[in-house]
Scaffold this motif. Structure first.
Motif, PDB file in Angstrom:
ATOM      1  N   UNK A 177       1.346  -1.203  -0.059  1.00 32.25           N
ATOM      2  CA  UNK A 177       0.021  -0.739   0.670  1.00 32.25           C
ATOM      3  C   UNK A 177       1.012   1.467   0.060  1.00 32.25           C
ATOM      4  N   UNK A 178       1.897   1.170   0.686  1.00 35.32           N
ATOM      5  CA  UNK A 178       2.773   2.562   1.165  1.00 35.32           C
ATOM      6  C   UNK A 178       3.581   3.208  -0.694  1.00 35.32           C
ATOM      7  N   UNK A 179       4.187   1.962  -1.057  1.00 30.47           N
ATOM      8  CA  UNK A 179       4.747   1.390  -2.527  1.00 30.47           C
ATOM      9  C   UNK A 179       3.684   1.919  -3.126  1.00 30.47           C
ATOM     10  N   UNK A 180       2.572   1.832  -3.101  1.00 30.81           N
ATOM     11  CA  UNK A 180       1.068   1.969  -4.330  1.00 30.81           C
ATOM     12  C   UNK A 180       1.259   3.440  -3.920  1.00 30.81           C
ATOM     13  N   UNK A 181       0.868   3.622  -2.811  1.00 33.51           N
ATOM     14  CA  UNK A 181       1.128   4.957  -2.972  1.00 33.51           C
ATOM     15  C   UNK A 181       1.658   6.343  -3.476  1.00 33.51           C
ATOM     16  N   UNK A 203       4.378  11.346  -6.535  1.00 30.83           N
ATOM     17  CA  UNK A 203       5.706  11.486  -6.167  1.00 30.83           C
ATOM     18  C   UNK A 203       5.935  13.226  -6.120  1.00 30.83           C
ATOM     19  N   UNK A 204       5.004  13.813  -6.010  1.00 31.00           N
ATOM     20  CA  UNK A 204       5.283  15.338  -5.192  1.00 31.00           C
ATOM     21  C   UNK A 204       5.646  15.186  -3.836  1.00 31.00           C
ATOM     22  N   UNK A 205       4.714  14.324  -3.169  1.00 29.24           N
ATOM     23  CA  UNK A 205       5.106  13.796  -1.531  1.00 29.24           C
ATOM     24  C   UNK A 205       6.298  12.886  -1.714  1.00 29.24           C
ATOM     25  N   UNK A 206       5.877  11.927  -2.070  1.00 25.56           N
ATOM     26  CA  UNK A 206       6.799  10.585  -2.187  1.00 25.56           C
ATOM     27  C   UNK A 206       6.342  10.315  -1.124  1.00 25.56           C
ATOM     28  N   UNK A 207       7.632   8.820  -0.230  1.00 26.12           N
ATOM     29  CA  UNK A 207       7.543   8.676   1.043  1.00 26.12           C
ATOM     30  C   UNK A 207       8.121   9.189   1.761  1.00 26.12           C
ATOM     31  N   UNK A 208       7.925   9.632   3.278  1.00 28.51           N
ATOM     32  CA  UNK A 208       8.143  10.114   4.506  1.00 28.51           C
ATOM     33  C   UNK A 208       8.209   9.483   5.737  1.00 28.51           C
ATOM     34  N   UNK A 209       8.766   8.642   6.877  1.00 28.28           N
ATOM     35  CA  UNK A 209       8.974   8.487   7.428  1.00 28.28           C
ATOM     36  C   UNK A 209       7.434   9.015   8.567  1.00 28.28           C
ATOM     37  N   UNK A 210       6.729   7.631   8.775  1.00 22.96           N
ATOM     38  CA  UNK A 210       6.090   8.169   9.387  1.00 22.96           C
ATOM     39  C   UNK A 210       4.389   8.301   8.910  1.00 22.96           C
ATOM     40  N   UNK A 211       4.484   7.620   7.093  1.00 18.64           N
ATOM     41  CA  UNK A 211       3.368   7.077   6.722  1.00 18.64           C
ATOM     42  C   UNK A 211       2.548   5.662   7.123  1.00 18.64           C
ATOM     43  N   UNK A 212       3.683   4.750   6.929  1.00 12.78           N
ATOM     44  CA  UNK A 212       3.746   3.836   7.779  1.00 12.78           C
ATOM     45  C   UNK A 212       2.993   3.803   9.119  1.00 12.78           C
ATOM     46  N   UNK A 242     -10.340  -5.371   6.310  1.00  8.49           N
ATOM     47  CA  UNK A 242      -9.765  -6.742   5.318  1.00  8.49           C
ATOM     48  C   UNK A 242      -9.175  -6.490   4.184  1.00  8.49           C
ATOM     49  N   UNK A 243      -9.540  -6.347   2.884  1.00 10.86           N
ATOM     50  CA  UNK A 243      -9.469  -6.206   1.585  1.00 10.86           C
ATOM     51  C   UNK A 243      -8.235  -5.068   1.139  1.00 10.86           C
ATOM     52  N   UNK A 244      -7.185  -5.028   1.331  1.00 14.63           N
ATOM     53  CA  UNK A 244      -6.204  -4.250   0.558  1.00 14.63           C
ATOM     54  C   UNK A 244      -6.350  -2.681   0.133  1.00 14.63           C
ATOM     55  N   UNK A 245      -6.823  -3.473  -0.889  1.00 13.85           N
ATOM     56  CA  UNK A 245      -8.105  -1.969  -1.526  1.00 13.85           C
ATOM     57  C   UNK A 245      -8.767  -1.210  -0.740  1.00 13.85           C
ATOM     58  N   UNK A 246      -9.526  -1.664   0.066  1.00 15.09           N
ATOM     59  CA  UNK A 246     -10.213  -0.448   1.013  1.00 15.09           C
ATOM     60  C   UNK A 246      -9.676   0.424   1.906  1.00 15.09           C
ATOM     61  N   UNK A 247      -8.028  -0.508   2.591  1.00 12.51           N
ATOM     62  CA  UNK A 247      -6.829  -0.070   3.697  1.00 12.51           C
ATOM     63  C   UNK A 247      -6.228   0.747   2.379  1.00 12.51           C
ATOM     64  N   UNK A 248      -5.624   1.358   1.244  1.00 13.34           N
ATOM     65  CA  UNK A 248      -5.602   2.130   0.584  1.00 13.34           C
ATOM     66  C   UNK A 248      -6.283   3.111   0.761  1.00 13.34           C
ATOM     67  N   UNK A 249      -6.928   3.144   0.010  1.00 10.30           N
ATOM     68  CA  UNK A 249      -8.586   4.187  -0.026  1.00 10.30           C
ATOM     69  C   UNK A 249      -8.645   5.164   1.273  1.00 10.30           C
ATOM     70  N   UNK A 250      -8.928   4.566   2.068  1.00 11.45           N
ATOM     71  CA  UNK A 250      -9.040   4.748   3.285  1.00 11.45           C
ATOM     72  C   UNK A 250      -7.567   5.187   3.559  1.00 11.45           C
ATOM     73  N   UNK A 251      -6.177   4.968   3.997  1.00 13.22           N
ATOM     74  CA  UNK A 251      -5.518   5.538   3.938  1.00 13.22           C
ATOM     75  C   UNK A 251      -5.107   6.521   2.855  1.00 13.22           C
TER      76      UNK A 251
END
Length: 449
Positions: A194-198, A203-212, A223-232
């Motif tokens: 989920x973090x990798x795909x987000x 790319x303007x924000x990228x990944x910053x520690x804490x998003x995890x 339960x569904x990974x896609x639902x978790x992604x959209x909530x995130x």
């Protein structure tokens, strides 16, 4: 997923998120207690829907603000609180939207998988898979990675993404590691995916520690990974500016500036004292204001009013003040408990439409005021319609400072003393009272300005 089959007993609430036996001594017991008739229970949640699926959001918000959300339905409720679904939609409309979002997510996942086969494999990386100049790495330079970039990477966006994947992996193995849920590598891999795909999509924000730390509860609750992604993704719409950093500034500076203005207005004596201690920039409050990091604490308490986290020090250019970022972990457990209530208090029924069709904008209908969170209503009634997500966090931090007003004025002779005094509230602060005090300070601030 963690099972919800047992009875809801306030004395056993920590059982919803089991802690590994070897970590029991180091993890605080949960402070959250169910409040019969006040906490939003599964029965009350289901009763808030009409036969077709329309949600009585006013009723739901009122209960959340009084007693929080039962752990078994947090994921479902969060999807609405974060603007993922329109309360006025029907069951059928939401099912169609959910299916569409799942298809979109898994299409993005397939796109990422073509670049990095480990995506979706149940595995993840914790060491570099490509050199910083885009050149391939020798097999001997990486241990147990199972996959490396086979040809040189010239696309800057792709290279930027590939370089950060190992950092995401390192953070994943540190995320909520005391929970039994993350004993499973496949669950860790879901978080990494989920973090990798987000990160690939933003790319303007990228990944910053804490998003995890923000994403972890979604992985556990949905339960569904896609639902978790959209909530995130919806949560990050509110929080992403906190992560936007440059060589000379950090995203949370706006909130630090507002905190300074609030204390200067409601408690000028305290503000002047902090100024005299060279603390007028309020850098000691960064970890509180980030409202993101929630490591090494009672998971359920963190979810009760929200999990705040801090950014990794390397993302800030604060020189000699960097040591002030590292406040007591126990203090942060108390502070991060506030965010779930903030979601309820800052709820805006227009969030869904503004997220789905941002180009059209939204209008505030005064007839719908009861569907707004308490804090959001006050802004609308006062005629202040600008964006102010997470503004409540500023007033919560102000309430923390006010609880220690006398000690700060009497005992703080330097910034280290400020940090130590604030750290002393760990385990002694009533989150509900602090939130009520925040609202009082907010009202006082509005009157004075």
């Amino acid at each position: 997923m963690i099972g919800w089959g047992f009875m809801w007993k306030s004395e056993d609430m920590q059982g919803f998120f089991p802690v590994r036996s070897e970590c029991q001594a180091d993890v605080p017991r949960t402070r959250f207690k169910s409040r019969v008739g006040k906490t939003l229970s599964r029965r009350r949640w289901h009763a808030a829907f009409t036969k077709d699926g329309h949600l009585d959001m006013e009723r739901v918000l009122r209960r959340i603000q009084r007693g929080g959300i039962h752990p078994s339905i947090k994921g479902e409720v969060w999807e609405f609180l974060l603007g993922g679904y329109d309360p006025d939609s029907t069951f059928d409309e939401r099912t169609k939207l959910r299916n569409h979002r799942r298809e979109q997510y898994y299409a993005w996942k397939e796109e990422c998988q073509k670049m990095v086969p480990l995506v979706g494999s149940g595995k993840f990386v914790t060491m570099a898979i490509v050199a910083e100049d885009g050149q391939t790495l020798e097999e001997s330079s990486v241990e147990n990675q199972e996959w490396l970039v086979k040809t040189a990477v010239t696309d800057k966006r792709v290279l930027q993404w590939l370089l950060v994947l190992s950092q995401i992996g390192l953070d994943v193995i540190r995320t909520d590691r005391y929970l039994c849920f993350y004993e499973s590598e496949s669950n860790q891999a879901r978080l990494w995916d989920v973090l990798a795909i987000y990160t690939w999509l933003n790319p303007d924000i990228g990944y910053v520690q804490g998003m995890n730390d923000i994403c972890s509860p979604m992985i556990i609750l949905l339960e569904d990974e896609a639902d978790a992604f959209w909530c995130f993704e919806r949560a990050m719409r509110r929080l992403r500016e906190n992560f936007r950093t440059t060589a000379t500034s950090m995203g949370v500076q706006t909130q630090l500036g507002m905190l300074s203005q609030v204390i200067k207005t409601v408690d000028p004596r305290l503000h002047q004292h902090l100024e005299d201690l060279d603390g007028g920039e309020y850098l000691f409050a960064i970890r509180m204001l980030m409202v993101l990091f929630r490591r090494e604490f009672s998971f359920l308490d963190a979810l009760y009013l929200w999990e705040v986290t801090r950014p990794h020090g390397r993302h800030f250019c604060c020189g000699q003040h960097l040591h002030l970022l590292f406040l007591s972990f126990e203090l942060m457990m108390i502070i991060r408990m506030w965010f779930q209530m903030m979601w309820a208090m800052e709820y805006n029924p227009n969030n869904f439409s503004s997220y789905e069709k941002p180009e059209n904008g939204t209008k505030q209908d005064p007839r719908l005021l009861k569907q707004y969170g308490k804090f959001e209503r006050k802004y609308i009634q006062s005629g202040q319609n600008e964006q102010h997500h997470n503004t409540l966090a500023v007033f919560v931090v102000a309430s923390v400072l006010e609880t220690k007003n006398k000690r700060l004025l009497k005992e703080a002779k330097g910034l280290d003393d400020v940090v130590q005094i604030l750290g002393g509230i760990a385990g002694n602060l009533d989150a509900r009272k602090a939130c009520k005090e925040a609202l009082k300070i907010h009202e006082k601030f509005l009157r004075k300005v």
